[in-house]
Design a protein around this motif. Structure first.
Motif, PDB file in Angstrom:
ATOM      1  N   HIS A  26      14.495  16.204 -38.931  1.00  0.00           N
ATOM      2  CA  HIS A  26      15.825  16.782 -38.699  1.00  0.00           C
ATOM      3  C   HIS A  26      15.748  18.309 -38.620  1.00  0.00           C
ATOM      4  N   HIS A  66      16.762   7.277 -44.338  1.00  0.00           N
ATOM      5  CA  HIS A  66      17.425   8.448 -43.744  1.00  0.00           C
ATOM      6  C   HIS A  66      17.450   8.450 -42.212  1.00  0.00           C
ATOM      7  N   ASP A 123      17.482  20.841 -39.602  1.00  0.00           N
ATOM      8  CA  ASP A 123      17.646  21.720 -40.771  1.00  0.00           C
ATOM      9  C   ASP A 123      16.386  21.749 -41.645  1.00  0.00           C
ATOM     10  N   HIS A 124      15.413  20.879 -41.326  1.00  0.00           N
ATOM     11  CA  HIS A 124      14.135  20.849 -42.053  1.00  0.00           C
ATOM     12  C   HIS A 124      12.962  21.331 -41.208  1.00  0.00           C
ATOM     13  N   HIS A 140      10.805  15.409 -42.979  1.00  0.00           N
ATOM     14  CA  HIS A 140      11.319  14.656 -41.829  1.00  0.00           C
ATOM     15  C   HIS A 140      11.698  15.613 -40.711  1.00  0.00           C
ATOM     16  N   HIS A 181      22.862  10.117 -47.363  1.00  0.00           N
ATOM     17  CA  HIS A 181      22.535  11.211 -48.262  1.00  0.00           C
ATOM     18  C   HIS A 181      22.936  10.821 -49.673  1.00  0.00           C
ATOM     19  N   ASP A 221      16.213  14.291 -48.285  1.00  0.00           N
ATOM     20  CA  ASP A 221      17.372  13.545 -47.798  1.00  0.00           C
ATOM     21  C   ASP A 221      17.134  12.032 -47.822  1.00  0.00           C
TER      22      ASP A 221
HETATM   23 ZN   LIG Z   1      17.978  15.066 -42.876  1.00  0.00          ZN
END
Ligand SMILES: [Zn+2]
Length: 256
Positions: free
Chosen positions: A68, A141, A70-71, A66, A193, A162
């Motif tokens: 986001h 998510h 942090d990914h 996905h 989450h 997530d």
């Molecule tokens: Zn995420």
């Protein structure tokens, strides 16, 4: 050798922002094919500082579960690194549609550097090199997010990234090895989450040969994930380990 290398184990914004854990994603080597999953902030740095060093040029593909940050933060630099600065057109990037369309995280110029881009959709099958994988269900998510089942020649690996918990979640991810993002120690219903108790339920239901916990939020980090993993191993009779930054898991020992 088949292996899973954790270039980061951070989940949730504070652990990532403060880099209490690294956030470089997961490098999977399966049947002589290499893929990077979710190259978050620091992914390139973690590849190059890894021991032994991981060469991004060896990658056959990059998967975003996905969009986001942090990914996906390092997706563009990882594309450049995979393609020798864009001089060698190669590799496949897999991402949900909303990572590519309005406000895309994969830059348009970088898309020309790879062989092609594939859009992840629910219930679809994909392959890159010798790695075959499926996205059985869209997760819950906020943004478009997919869990993945990798099918190797001798072993399968499921990744529950997530998501909020929902009925039937576990039934879609029955891999021999289960990697699961466990962000929260306690359930906070407003946050999409998984919490520890939900992850415990999933492991109990699926009974994998190995369960690996990763993507820890602050509460989990403070609670010492390795202690939690040992407790679960004892309680459930399933081998559970907590990922550490730089940890490499030798997959072949879990082949039946
Ligand atoms: Zn995420």
């Amino acid at each position: 050798m088949n292996k899973i290398k954790f270039l980061g184990t951070a989940g949730a914004r504070f652990v990532v922002m403060k880099q209490l854990r690294a956030s470089g994603g997961i490098w999977l080597t399966l049947d002589d094919t290499n893929v990077m999953i979710d190259p978050g902030p620091g992914s390139l740095v973690r590849c190059l500082s890894s021991k032994p060093k991981l060469n991004p040029m060896d990658l056959d593909g990059i998967i975003l579960t996905h969009r986001h940050i942090d990914h996906s933060n390092d997706i563009n630099i990882m594309i450049e690194a995979m393609t020798n600065g864009g001089f060698k057109k190669k590799g496949i990037v897999f991402a949900p549609r909303d990572a590519l369309e309005d406000d895309p995280v994969v830059l348009k110029y970088a898309r020309n550097q790879v062989e092609h881009i594939e859009i992840l959709k629910e219930k679809c099958k994909y392959h890159v090199g010798n790695i075959f994988f499926e996205t059985p269900i869209q997760l819950k998510h906020g943004v478009e997010t997919y869990g993945i089942n990798f099918r190797g020649k001798t072993i399968s690996i499921s990744l529950i990234t997530d998501t909020d918990y929902f009925t039937g979640l576990a039934s879609h991810f029955k891999g021999d090895i289960l990697i699961v993002n466990v962000v929260m120690l306690e359930d906070k219903s407003i946050i999409e989450h998984l919490c520890l108790q939900e992850v415990e339920q999933i492991i109990t239901e699926n009974n994998p040969r190995l369960a690996i916990l990763t993507h820890f939020g602050m509460g989990m980090v403070k609670a010492k994930p390795w202690v939690i993993a040992d407790t679960l191993t004892e309680k459930l009779g399933v081998k559970v380990i907590a990922a550490r930054d730089g940890m490499q898991v030798d997959i072949d020992q879990y082949i039946k």
